[in-house]
Design a protein around this motif. Structure first.
Motif, short mmCIF file in Angstrom:
data_model
loop_
_atom_site.label_atom_id
_atom_site.label_comp_id
_atom_site.label_asym_id
_atom_site.label_seq_id
_atom_site.Cartn_x
_atom_site.Cartn_y
_atom_site.Cartn_z
N UNK A 1 0.73 -1.33 0.04
CA UNK A 1 -0.23 -0.03 0.15
C UNK A 1 1.04 1.30 0.03
N UNK A 2 2.07 1.39 0.71
CA UNK A 2 2.87 2.50 0.88
C UNK A 2 3.42 2.80 -0.39
N UNK A 3 4.15 1.64 -1.25
CA UNK A 3 4.55 1.83 -2.56
C UNK A 3 3.51 2.25 -3.46
N UNK A 4 2.38 1.90 -3.38
CA UNK A 4 1.33 2.21 -4.33
C UNK A 4 1.08 3.59 -4.30
N UNK A 5 1.51 4.32 -3.25
CA UNK A 5 1.26 5.62 -3.35
C UNK A 5 1.99 6.66 -4.12
N UNK A 6 3.15 5.90 -4.56
CA UNK A 6 3.99 6.68 -5.58
C UNK A 6 4.03 5.90 -7.13
N UNK A 7 3.04 5.39 -7.23
CA UNK A 7 3.05 4.55 -8.46
C UNK A 7 2.63 5.67 -9.84
N UNK A 8 1.95 6.59 -9.81
CA UNK A 8 1.70 7.48 -10.79
C UNK A 8 1.64 8.66 -10.34
N UNK A 9 2.77 9.50 -10.61
CA UNK A 9 2.91 10.86 -10.09
C UNK A 9 2.57 11.94 -11.02
N UNK A 10 1.92 12.94 -10.60
CA UNK A 10 1.56 14.26 -11.48
C UNK A 10 2.29 15.35 -10.90
N UNK A 11 3.11 16.16 -11.36
CA UNK A 11 4.18 17.03 -10.68
C UNK A 11 3.72 18.58 -11.39
N UNK A 12 3.33 19.36 -10.58
CA UNK A 12 2.99 20.76 -11.22
C UNK A 12 4.20 21.67 -11.10
N UNK A 13 4.34 22.49 -12.27
CA UNK A 13 5.15 23.20 -12.61
C UNK A 13 4.62 24.56 -13.25
N UNK A 14 4.93 25.59 -12.41
CA UNK A 14 4.83 26.84 -12.79
C UNK A 14 5.97 27.86 -13.10
N UNK A 15 5.87 29.16 -12.78
CA UNK A 15 6.96 30.03 -13.08
C UNK A 15 7.77 30.40 -11.79
N UNK A 16 7.75 29.57 -10.71
CA UNK A 16 8.35 29.83 -9.31
C UNK A 16 9.26 28.55 -9.32
N UNK A 17 10.53 28.98 -8.52
CA UNK A 17 11.41 28.00 -8.42
C UNK A 17 10.96 26.99 -7.29
N UNK A 18 9.90 27.12 -6.61
CA UNK A 18 9.19 25.97 -5.81
C UNK A 18 8.94 24.69 -6.60
N UNK A 19 8.53 25.14 -7.98
CA UNK A 19 8.29 23.85 -8.70
C UNK A 19 9.60 23.01 -8.95
N UNK A 20 10.69 23.37 -8.73
CA UNK A 20 11.88 22.61 -8.97
C UNK A 20 11.93 21.71 -7.73
N UNK A 21 11.56 22.47 -6.53
CA UNK A 21 11.65 21.77 -5.32
C UNK A 21 10.67 20.50 -5.45
N UNK A 22 9.63 20.55 -5.91
CA UNK A 22 8.58 19.66 -5.96
C UNK A 22 9.10 18.35 -6.87
N UNK A 23 9.68 18.88 -8.01
CA UNK A 23 10.37 17.74 -8.98
C UNK A 23 11.56 17.00 -8.30
N UNK A 24 12.26 17.84 -7.56
CA UNK A 24 13.26 17.02 -6.95
C UNK A 24 12.97 16.21 -5.94
N UNK A 25 11.91 16.56 -4.92
CA UNK A 25 11.55 15.75 -3.96
C UNK A 25 10.65 14.38 -4.46
N UNK A 26 9.91 14.74 -5.74
CA UNK A 26 9.12 13.57 -6.24
C UNK A 26 10.14 12.73 -6.74
#
Length: 268
Positions: A12-37
């Motif tokens: 069940x824990x592994x399934x939480x990361x099976x299909x990930x959608x990452x949001x990107x906008x014009x802010x550097x916080x987007x890169x943080x989301x991508x790196x942590x994902x």
């Protein structure tokens, strides 16, 4: 039976990361989301980058709106290219409008298990008044949500802190946290509030690593976190109290927060 339960929890824990959608906008916080994902993804996870040029934000620029729109588009495309260098995505979607709308649409279309967004640097009041995609995603998403803040990534978090109170959504959150901890080699610290009329079973259920804290559960979780922590908290759309705990942790924690949606299916 106990071994089977642990196996079910890891799955069940592994399934939480099976299909990930990452949001990107014009802010550097987007890169943080991508790196942590990227740090959290399982080896066979399907990853989609969703980039949105939020042109409507340029309306506040008055006569300079057209220039502001062009800057928003250019900034979003720049952040998208940077994100591609951080995470090996299987697909990319580029559009305009509210990022959260695109994320929720792709989440539904692709049956995503996780949305990841960077936390914009705003205060709670301004977010409630003016809107923020992390707020919207938390309220509206039908899957788990990662609210990413700087502190770690693409390296693993320093440790994982998880809110535990015995509810089904709490068990789901703990399963995800322990699955991540095992996979990443991170220490996992379950936090139990002594002010929540705690069930003694929680204290006897092989949690020698638990942190027993006074005060409300959300406060206890936040107190246990540092910027290098990943906080994990469960949420069920049918449990308003848990939703409140999840939101309070998102607003107050200095670290990234993984809000786990749903409950573990019972072992077959």
């Amino acid at each position: 039976m106990e071994s089977q339960g642990r196996t079910d929890a890891r799955q069940a824990g592994a399934a939480a990361f099976a299909r990930m959608v990452i949001g990107i906008d014009d802010t550097p916080e987007s890169l943080v989301a991508a790196a942590q994902a990227e740090a959290l993804r399982a080896g066979d996870a399907h990853v989609v980058l969703v980039a949105a040029a939020e042109r409507y934000l340029a309306a506040h620029a008055g006569l300079a709106a057209r220039h502001a729109q062009d800057a928003l588009v250019a900034g979003t495309l720049d952040e998208l290219e940077r994100a591609k260098a951080v995470i090996d995505a299987d697909d990319t979607v580029v559009g305009s409008g509210r990022l959260v709308d695109l994320l929720l649409s792709e989440c539904s279309r692709r049956d995503a298990t996780l949305i990841a967004v960077g936390a914009r640097p705003h205060r709670r009041l301004s977010a409630a008044v003016f809107g923020g995609h992390d707020v919207d995603a938390l309220h509206e998403a039908s899957c788990s949500v990662l609210i990413a803040r700087p502190g770690w990534g693409p390296a693993k978090p320093e440790r994982i802190v998880v809110a535990v109170d015995g509810t089904p959504e709490s068990r789901a959150a703990e399963a995800v946290a322990r699955s991540l901890g095992s996979r990443l080699g991170c220490d996992v610290a379950p936090v139990i509030s002594l002010d929540e009329h705690v069930d003694p079973e929680l204290l006897r259920a092989e949690r020698e690593d638990a942190l027993l804290e006074p005060g409300p559960l959300a406060n206890a979780v936040v107190a246990a976190c540092t910027p290098g922590t990943l906080a994990v908290v469960g949420r069920s759309q049918s449990h308003s109290r848990r939703q409140s705990v999840a939101e309070r942790v998102v607003w107050s924690a200095r670290c990234s927060v993984l809000v786990v949606q749903g409950e573990l299916a019972p072992a077959g």
